[in-house]
Design a protein around this motif. Structure first.
Motif, PDB file in Angstrom:
ATOM      1  N   ALA A   1       0.841  -1.193   0.000  1.00 23.11           N
ATOM      2  CA  ALA A   1       0.000   0.000   0.000  1.00 23.11           C
ATOM      3  C   ALA A   1       0.882   1.251   0.000  1.00 23.11           C
ATOM      4  CB  ALA A   1      -0.902   0.002   1.236  1.00 23.11           C
ATOM      5  N   ALA A   2       0.381   2.304  -0.598  1.00 26.81           N
ATOM      6  CA  ALA A   2       1.109   3.577  -0.579  1.00 26.81           C
ATOM      7  C   ALA A   2       1.129   4.113   0.849  1.00 26.81           C
ATOM      8  CB  ALA A   2       0.414   4.564  -1.512  1.00 26.81           C
ATOM      9  N   ALA A   3       1.958   5.140   1.076  1.00 25.81           N
ATOM     10  CA  ALA A   3       2.010   5.756   2.402  1.00 25.81           C
ATOM     11  C   ALA A   3       0.594   6.127   2.843  1.00 25.81           C
ATOM     12  CB  ALA A   3       2.893   6.991   2.359  1.00 25.81           C
ATOM     13  N   MET A   4       0.250   5.757   4.089  1.00 32.12           N
ATOM     14  CA  MET A   4      -1.097   6.001   4.580  1.00 32.12           C
ATOM     15  C   MET A   4      -1.228   7.455   5.010  1.00 32.12           C
ATOM     16  SD  MET A   4      -4.135   5.189   5.134  1.00 32.12           S
ATOM     17  CE  MET A   4      -3.939   3.541   4.441  1.00 32.12           C
ATOM     18  N   GLN A   5      -1.895   8.243   4.177  1.00 30.48           N
ATOM     19  CA  GLN A   5      -2.039   9.668   4.425  1.00 30.48           C
ATOM     20  C   GLN A   5      -3.507  10.067   4.499  1.00 30.48           C
ATOM     21  OE1 GLN A   5       0.057  11.264   1.014  1.00 30.48           O
ATOM     22  NE2 GLN A   5       1.943  11.547   2.203  1.00 30.48           N
ATOM     23  N   VAL A   6      -3.789  11.036   5.361  1.00 29.43           N
ATOM     24  CA  VAL A   6      -5.095  11.681   5.394  1.00 29.43           C
ATOM     25  C   VAL A   6      -4.940  12.983   4.633  1.00 29.43           C
ATOM     26  CG1 VAL A   6      -6.891  12.686   6.837  1.00 29.43           C
ATOM     27  CG2 VAL A   6      -5.660  10.642   7.616  1.00 29.43           C
TER      28      VAL A   6
ATOM     29  N   PHE B   1      -2.104  14.331   7.676  1.00 25.95           N
ATOM     30  CA  PHE B   1      -1.507  13.369   8.600  1.00 25.95           C
ATOM     31  C   PHE B   1      -0.928  12.208   7.803  1.00 25.95           C
ATOM     32  CE2 PHE B   1      -2.137   9.404  11.122  1.00 25.95           C
ATOM     33  CZ  PHE B   1      -1.200   9.666  12.108  1.00 25.95           C
ATOM     34  N   GLU B   2       0.191  11.681   8.265  1.00 27.72           N
ATOM     35  CA  GLU B   2       0.763  10.479   7.670  1.00 27.72           C
ATOM     36  C   GLU B   2       1.023   9.469   8.781  1.00 27.72           C
ATOM     37  OE1 GLU B   2       4.652   9.122   5.075  1.00 27.72           O
ATOM     38  OE2 GLU B   2       3.574  10.961   4.512  1.00 27.72           O
ATOM     39  N   ALA B   3       0.475   8.281   8.624  1.00 23.21           N
ATOM     40  CA  ALA B   3       0.530   7.253   9.664  1.00 23.21           C
ATOM     41  C   ALA B   3       1.882   6.542   9.673  1.00 23.21           C
ATOM     42  CB  ALA B   3      -0.596   6.246   9.441  1.00 23.21           C
TER      43      ALA B   3
END
Length: 369
Positions: free
Chosen positions: A148-153, A165-167
């Protein structure tokens, strides 16, 4: 330099100012206890109706926060069926509705069961029964992986996105979630309501899934609140209040996740929101008590199934004015049958014709003293 709290060297050693929280926590706990006491003093039927209304609202509003609109009657029917509540005319339900209901009921009805990774995986699988979020295939029933790509809001149009936000990276998730679950099940002197607020923030900061993190974080908070009351019966909905305060909710999350490890402002917001959620539940209680007074006032009146259905809808807050055409649509009957049903009730003084004129005559329930 650390950008997010999960990047700080002391993460997840969250801290807060107990003195600043003391008044808010005391007020929230007092209000919580007093309201639960009032609800427990009601008869079984009224408590059951309150639980059904609250859980229905919880499921609907938690999904709305994420932009997903569920059918109210399907949600209500699914909850009633699973809890063995007889409401008559149960609506068929979609599997995505069943999944959200299954998650919320497991969290609140089985609050004493340990929270484990397998249990959370089952919740996630229930949320995404097709293995897709919209049109996108996602990892279901497992933590997100390196594919998965970087988990970003993010928000904003394509090409001008803003990252809120980046998890943590996928490689950290096993250790992060193991630490979270160990803390959640550990017996500590921490107030259970504060624990609910901490769990919500902690889980949503780890963001272990590709989708569904917010709904699961709120379910975990509900589980902790049920533990704080030692009861599976839910009489107020945090998700409904968060939906009302959605912008403030995301703003405080963003500020907290970009701040240091002092999360006092988040806890202050959560405790105040809890107080407002309980206040909102007073409105639900008023509707339920009003319904009880209405049915008591017309006890002995003979009603057919169509009349009982529409009167129930009116008591629960009918959208717009009741007309004969709407009656026909709700009851799936002919215009002539609808008019006969209404005329019969008006003759007995149960609904009354509205004074306002117009192309269509409308009706309202008469006030019950």
């Amino acid at each position: 330099m650390a950008t997010y709290i999960h990047e700080r060297k002391d993460w997840p050693q969250l801290r807060w100012d107990e003195a600043r929280l003391a008044r808010l926590l005391g007020e929230a706990r007092h209000r919580q206890g007093r309201f639960i006491g009032r609800m427990e003093a009601l008869g079984f039927d009224l408590r059951t109706e309150a639980v059904l209304a609250t859980l229905t609202q919880d499921v609907l509003k938690s999904s709305e926060i994420e932009g997903e609109i569920l059918d109210k009657e399907q949600v209500r029917s699914s909850i009633a069926r699973r809890l063995g509540i007889d409401i008559g005319g149960l609506a068929p339900t979609d599997r995505n509705v069943e999944g959200v209901v299954e998650l919320m009921l497991d969290a609140t009805q089985n609050f004493a069961k340990p929270l484990t990774d397998d249990r959370i995986f089952a919740w996630h699988a229930a949320l995404f029964p097709t293995g897709r979020s919209g049109m996108t295939r996602i990892v279901v029933g497992a933590w997100r992986d390196e594919r998965a790509a970087a988990m970003q809001v993010i928000s904003g149009p394509i090409g001008r996105e803003r990252v809120h936000f980046e998890a943590p990276g996928a490689g950290r998730l096993d250790a992060e979630m193991a630490g979270f679950l160990e803390w959640f099940e550990k017996d500590t002197p921490l107030d259970p309501v504060v624990k609910a607020a901490l769990a919500h923030l902690w889980f949503v900061t780890i963001h272990p899934f590709e989708d569904g993190n917010g709904r699961i974080a709120r379910a975990i908070a509900d589980l902790a609140l049920a533990r704080s009351e030692r009861s599976p019966q839910r009489f107020y909905s945090m998700s409904a209040q968060i939906r009302v305060e959605r912008k403030a909710y995301y703003d405080i999350l963003k500020a907290t996740q970009k701040g240091d490890l002092d999360i006092t402002p988040w806890l202050e917001w959560f405790l105040a929101c809890l107080g407002r959620a309980i206040g909102g539940a007073e409105d639900v209680l008023a509707i339920i008590l009003g319904k009880a007074r209405f049915w008591e006032a017309i006890r002995g009146e003979t009603l057919n199934e169509r009349q009982r259905l529409v009167l129930t809808r009116l008591l629960e807050g009918f959208e717009g004015k009741l007309t004969s055409s709407k009656w026909a649509k709700v009851t799936k009957s002919s215009p002539d049958t609808a008019l006969r049903d209404i005329t019969d009730l008006v003759r007995r003084g149960i609904p009354v014709r509205d004074e306002a004129g117009g192309r269509s005559t409308s009706y309202s329930l008469r006030p019950i003293e």
